[in-house]
Every structure is written in C-alpha cells, then in structure tokens.
Design a protein around this motif. Structure first.
Motif, PDB file in Angstrom:
ATOM      1  N   ALA A 379      -7.132  -6.752  -4.358  1.00  0.00           N
ATOM      2  CA  ALA A 379      -7.834  -8.047  -4.986  1.00  0.00           C
ATOM      3  C   ALA A 379      -7.820  -9.340  -4.221  1.00  0.00           C
ATOM      4  N   ASN A 380      -6.874  -9.024  -3.148  1.00  0.00           N
ATOM      5  CA  ASN A 380      -6.795 -10.365  -2.227  1.00  0.00           C
ATOM      6  C   ASN A 380      -7.683 -10.063  -0.940  1.00  0.00           C
ATOM      7  N   GLY A 381      -8.224  -8.960  -0.564  1.00  0.00           N
ATOM      8  CA  GLY A 381      -9.318  -8.820   0.500  1.00  0.00           C
ATOM      9  C   GLY A 381      -8.956  -7.754   1.485  1.00  0.00           C
ATOM     10  N   CYS A 382      -7.781  -6.937   1.001  1.00  0.00           N
ATOM     11  CA  CYS A 382      -7.722  -5.866   2.120  1.00  0.00           C
ATOM     12  C   CYS A 382      -8.201  -4.630   1.019  1.00  0.00           C
ATOM     13  N   ARG A 383      -9.191  -4.220   1.292  1.00  0.00           N
ATOM     14  CA  ARG A 383      -9.715  -2.886   0.575  1.00  0.00           C
ATOM     15  C   ARG A 383      -9.279  -1.760   1.411  1.00  0.00           C
ATOM     16  N   GLU A 384      -9.004  -1.648   2.522  1.00  0.00           N
ATOM     17  CA  GLU A 384      -8.624  -0.453   3.297  1.00  0.00           C
ATOM     18  C   GLU A 384      -6.998  -0.840   3.391  1.00  0.00           C
ATOM     19  N   GLN A 385      -6.506   0.498   3.445  1.00  0.00           N
ATOM     20  CA  GLN A 385      -5.065   0.666   3.962  1.00  0.00           C
ATOM     21  C   GLN A 385      -4.763   0.968   5.232  1.00  0.00           C
ATOM     22  N   ALA A 386      -3.795   0.218   5.958  1.00  0.00           N
ATOM     23  CA  ALA A 386      -3.565   0.572   7.447  1.00  0.00           C
ATOM     24  C   ALA A 386      -3.275   2.149   7.557  1.00  0.00           C
ATOM     25  N   TYR A 387      -2.494   2.819   6.557  1.00  0.00           N
ATOM     26  CA  TYR A 387      -2.036   4.195   6.531  1.00  0.00           C
ATOM     27  C   TYR A 387      -1.644   4.443   4.972  1.00  0.00           C
ATOM     28  N   GLY A 388      -1.405   5.683   4.593  1.00  0.00           N
ATOM     29  CA  GLY A 388      -0.982   6.217   3.430  1.00  0.00           C
ATOM     30  C   GLY A 388       0.325   5.577   2.987  1.00  0.00           C
ATOM     31  N   SER A 389       0.466   4.756   1.805  1.00  0.00           N
ATOM     32  CA  SER A 389       1.513   4.194   1.520  1.00  0.00           C
ATOM     33  C   SER A 389       2.913   5.098   1.311  1.00  0.00           C
ATOM     34  N   ILE A 390       3.902   4.679   1.553  1.00  0.00           N
ATOM     35  CA  ILE A 390       5.231   5.544   1.235  1.00  0.00           C
ATOM     36  C   ILE A 390       6.050   4.728   0.107  1.00  0.00           C
ATOM     37  N   VAL A 391       5.821   5.475  -0.799  1.00  0.00           N
ATOM     38  CA  VAL A 391       6.804   4.703  -2.039  1.00  0.00           C
ATOM     39  C   VAL A 391       7.719   5.710  -2.377  1.00  0.00           C
ATOM     40  N   ALA A 392       9.056   5.571  -1.842  1.00  0.00           N
ATOM     41  CA  ALA A 392       9.971   6.601  -1.839  1.00  0.00           C
ATOM     42  C   ALA A 392      11.386   6.138  -2.475  1.00  0.00           C
TER      43      ALA A 392
END
Length: 536
Positions: A379-392
């Motif tokens: 929504a704020n402009g980062c359509r891509e992620q730098a890496y796969g999110s880690i939600v642990a």
C-alpha cells in the motif's frame, strides 16, 4: 386527579377533563368540598372521573362550530383551535411498567395531530423587531503555509520517527543516476588497467514463465544491470562506450500478439524521458548495434553467466571478470539518491512493522501478521519484498530462516518478525521481537535489554575505517557479559570468548545492529540483527 377546565373560543359551555396521570392513592389532607370527596369515593380503578362536556353542539350535531367534534370522552377541541392563556394538548398514553415480548411499541409515541377541516386565516405580521449594528467583521487573507496535522496514529508515528520521509520522496522524483554510476565503474576499471577504451555490456533479467502456466514468475531485476541503468523492464540490455560516455538502453519492442493481453509496453521515447541514458532502442537492434562499424571493437566487458547473445566475435578482447568486481566495489559507497532509496525502503518497512506491533496482541496465527506486513508494504510503495518474511512465534524464532509462518500463536510469549520491503531494487532488512501479550515477561525482558545494549554500543562503533571483525567481536563480548550476569552462561568470560562457546550455543539471536550500507559477501552465520539497512 388533576381537574382541567377548558372553554371554547366562542359560545357557551365548558369541558372538564380529569388527568389520569395522578391518583389519590397515598395523598394526605382534607377535601374542602364534601361533595367532591363524595364524588371521588365513587371512583374505582385508575381511569379517573368521566369527562364533562357542556359545549353546545359538541356531540357532533353542530357542524358550524369549528370546535365541535364527535369525540365524547376525550378532549374534543383541536389544539390549533384552542384559545386563552392555557392550551391543552392530549397527553401520551401512560407508559407501561414492564417490557414484554407482546408490547413492542414505543412507550412514548408521537403526539396526536388533527387535519384541519376549514381554511385557516392568512398569516399576519404581528411584531417587527429591528436592531442596530453593534459590531463589524473584517477578514484578511492568511498567506502562511498550513501546518501539517497528522490525522491518525500512523501519521504521528511517521512524523516522529521519519521526519525525512517527505524529503526522500522529493529527491526520488529525479532520475536514478545511472550515468554517474557508469562513470564510477569506468574510473575503477582505469585504476586496474591502463587501456579501458571499449564497451561495457550488461543484460537485464529475462522473463521466466511459471511451469504449466501462461503467467510470468515474479520479476526481480539484476542488480548489476539496474546500477548502470535504473531500468526495471525485463528482457532489457545496455551498453556503455567508455571512450565517449554514451549509455544506450535496449528495451523489448512492441509485440502485436501480446498487446491485447498485456497492453502497450514502454516506448523508446518514454524510456528516454524516464531513465538517465543517452539513447534508447528496441532490443531487436542490439546485435546489429554490436556489429556496427562505429561501435568500438577493441574490448568488451561483461559478466560471466549473464550473457545470452553471441560470443562477441566482433571484439578483440573479452573480459568477463573485472566488470563484476568493479560494480561491486562501486556499490559499496552510496550516493545521495541511493541513500534516499534505502531510507524510503526502511520507512515503508517500519510502517509495516508498526502495524504488526499494533495487531500482534489480537492475532491468532502467524499468517495473519504476515498478511498485515505485506499489505502495508504494498500500500505504501514496496510491491516486492527484500526476502521471504520470517514471522516466527515462540521457539520457531530459533530457526534462522523459518518460512512456515502458519502456526497458531496460542499461549506463546514472543513473536520474531524479520521482514523488509524492497523499493526500486533497494531493500530494508529489519528484525524485531514483539511481546504477544503486550508486555515482556521477566526472562524475555532480560534478553531484550541485553540485545538493546549490544545494538546501542555497536552502532556507536560504526565509523569509516572500522573493521567488521572488531564490531562483531564487541557484540560477542557484550553478549557473554550479559549472559553471565543473567546466569545462562557460567565460567570465565575470556575463556568463553576464545572457545566460541557463546557462538555455538546461540547462533542466531545475540547480534549487534549492523547498518549494511554495503552489500558484500559476509559470514551468513551472523546472529540476527535488530535492524539492518541493506542496499541492493
């Protein structure tokens, strides 16, 4: 009961009503008139005495009397036709004392009204009041710029922690400095070799299709190509003449068959206006350009395994090694535009981290929090992620590259969120540990404070000329000291440090804060960072 006596506007007679809103039950005192007392003794129930109506024709027989009506037992004169100092409006029914399923109507319905049966007289102006002017108002234009007023918690958070975010966006309205980067690369080549007259050649990432699908895989531009072009278009190429400083971009031509599905691609004219290059051509002209007489054929630099066209038979010398080294070294030191890109990526990622922080106490599953992070980034402009999110959550945080992100939070204490958005090929890498229940327990707080101390001390060491190993060693020293104080480790501090016991026992979480302004090959075993600002 209250006795109400009303007289008509004309004629004789009166109407006597007894209000049923009052009763004599519990009243004290004596009646002055024995007859009245006798009359009340005949009253039973709560309806009160009957209405007495002695107005002539009020039984419905006198049609010429506007006050007449056929409403015996109720007040028969319409409110709008009553005169005198006191007017009587029909009272609402007495509210019930209980609410039952059978009594669903309002306890206080709207007042009764009557439809006029005759024309009312025209309105008359009775009194006119005038008032002299006692004040004056004058206005003057306010030419001052309006002050920003954050409308919600998020805007207040950004204004407090990221005051330069607006400045980043202002700087990023200009072109990515591709030609300046190309000049830096050539300067590095000249320091390595005496004769560097020739052509730099780079290829962008190719479109790759999803297997058994007619859609392309998520696209990520090659960093070496982007550094010298600022172009994020797939299947693009570039050349840079080291002698004339001519930077030429080649982009895919129009494919009539794909236009109906994907729309028109960017035209060479549009690309020339958007990117910091000297010339833009369709990629279908690339091979002809490389073989042209005015193209320097003495030497060409490219990157090994990133060349898909011919083997450069037109060129006398081919170097597939030095160019990669040169771009890597030049990317170490960022210019102002690149720093603004990194700050923008981190600002947007911080918005997403803040949103997860607000939601973690009410979430049930790790994937809910990952969805919140991705939504705020996009929504704020980062359509891509730098890496796969880690939600642990819980002990899942002990897995260095935990990727499941789908377990229930349950009664676990903490959540580790290691996630960062990517903004125009520049990335953020931020790790935070959040208390799921809103506050850390004793053990978690001890570790949190220890890592915070590591962050603060090691951040102060980040200066030009500081060696990575020195900061890394200091991080271990602080970790060992803290773990000894807590009681997790036992023994001699120096012995623990030299034997690497802390390192082997805690391979991830005891990390310093690193501002990775340069992205070079490093020891990937470095413990989790609290915050890491990495470049492309």
């Amino acid at each position: 009961y209250i006795k109400i006596v009303s007289a008509p506007a004309s004629g004789t007679g009166q109407i006597v009503n007894y209000s049923d809103r009052f009763s004599i039950s519990g009243m004290t005192g004596a009646w002055t008139a024995p007859a009245a007392e006798a009359d009340f003794k005949t009253v039973t129930g709560t309806t009160g005495p009957a209405t007495q109506n002695s107005i002539a024709g009020n039984d419905g027989s006198n049609n010429n009397n506007p006050a007449a009506g056929a409403n015996n037992g109720a007040y028969g004169v319409a409110y709008s036709l009553q005169t005198g100092l006191t007017k009587y409006a029909p009272m609402q029914p007495k509210p019930g004392t209980k609410i039952t399923a059978k009594v669903t109507g309002p306890m206080y319905p709207t007042s009764s009204y009557f439809i006029a049966t005759t024309f009312l007289p025209p309105a008359k102006q009775v009194t006119t009041s005038t008032q002299a002017v006692t004040y004056r108002v004058s206005s003057r234009e306010n030419t001052a710029s309006p002050a920003p007023h954050p409308s919600d918690d998020m805007q207040k958070f950004l204004a407090r922690h990221f005051p330069t975010m607006g400045k980043n966006e202002e700087m990023l309205t200009g072109k990515y400095p591709a030609k300046a980067h190309a000049a830096k690369v050539v300067a590095y080549l000249r320091r390595k070799e005496s004769d560097v007259n020739g052509l730099i050649y780079l290829e962008g990432q190719k479109t790759r299709m999803i297997e058994d699908n007619d859609e392309a895989m998520p696209f990520r531009q090659r960093r070496y190509f982007y550094y010298l072009s600022g172009c994020g278009i797939p299947d693009s190429y570039l050349t840079y003449n080291t002698e004339t400083s001519q930077l030429t971009l080649f982009i895919p031509p129009v494919d009539p068959d794909s236009v109906i599905w994907s729309g028109l691609p960017m035209s060479p004219g549009e690309a020339l206006e958007r990117y910091d290059v000297d010339d833009v051509r369709p990629s279908s002209e690339l091979e002809a350009f490389l073989g042209a007489k005015d193209t320097p054929h003495d030497r060409i630099w490219a990157i090994q395994n990133q060349v898909s066209i011919n083997s450069f038979v037109e060129f006398r010398l081919k170097d597939l090694v030095l160019l990669k080294e040169a771009i890597d070294e030049c990317r170490v030191v960022k210019d102002d535009y690149e720093i603004a890109l990194i700050r923008q990526a981190n600002s947007i990622s911080a918005i997403a981290h803040y949103a997860v922080l607000k939601a973690v106490k009410h979430a049930r599953n790790e994937r809910e929090l990952q969805a919140i992070f991705l939504e705020r980034c996009i929504a704020n402009g980062c359509r891509e992620q730098a890496y796969g999110s880690i939600v642990a959550s819980g002990t899942n945080a002990a897995t260095l590259h935990y990727q499941k992100n789908d377990e229930e939070l349950g009664e676990r204490w903490n959540l580790l969120l290691d996630a960062g958005g990517e903004y125009k090929c520049y990335a953020a890498d931020i790790t935070r540990t959040l208390p799921i229940r809103g506050a850390f327990n004793k053990e978690s707080r001890q570790i949190y404070d220890l890592v915070l101390k590591m962050q603060e001390e090691c951040t102060l060491m980040l200066r030009e000329g500081t060696l990575w190993d020195d900061v890394h060693a200091r991080a271990h020293e602080i970790a060992i000291e803290g773990l000894l104080d807590i009681g997790i480790l036992k023994g001699d501090k120096i012995e623990i440090f030299t034997t690497g016991l802390a390192w082997h026992s805690f391979p991830m979480v005891w990390a310093t804060t690193w501002a990775w302004i340069l992205m070079i090959p490093v020891d990937t075993r470095i413990m989790r960072t609290l915050i890491a600002c990495s470049s492309i």
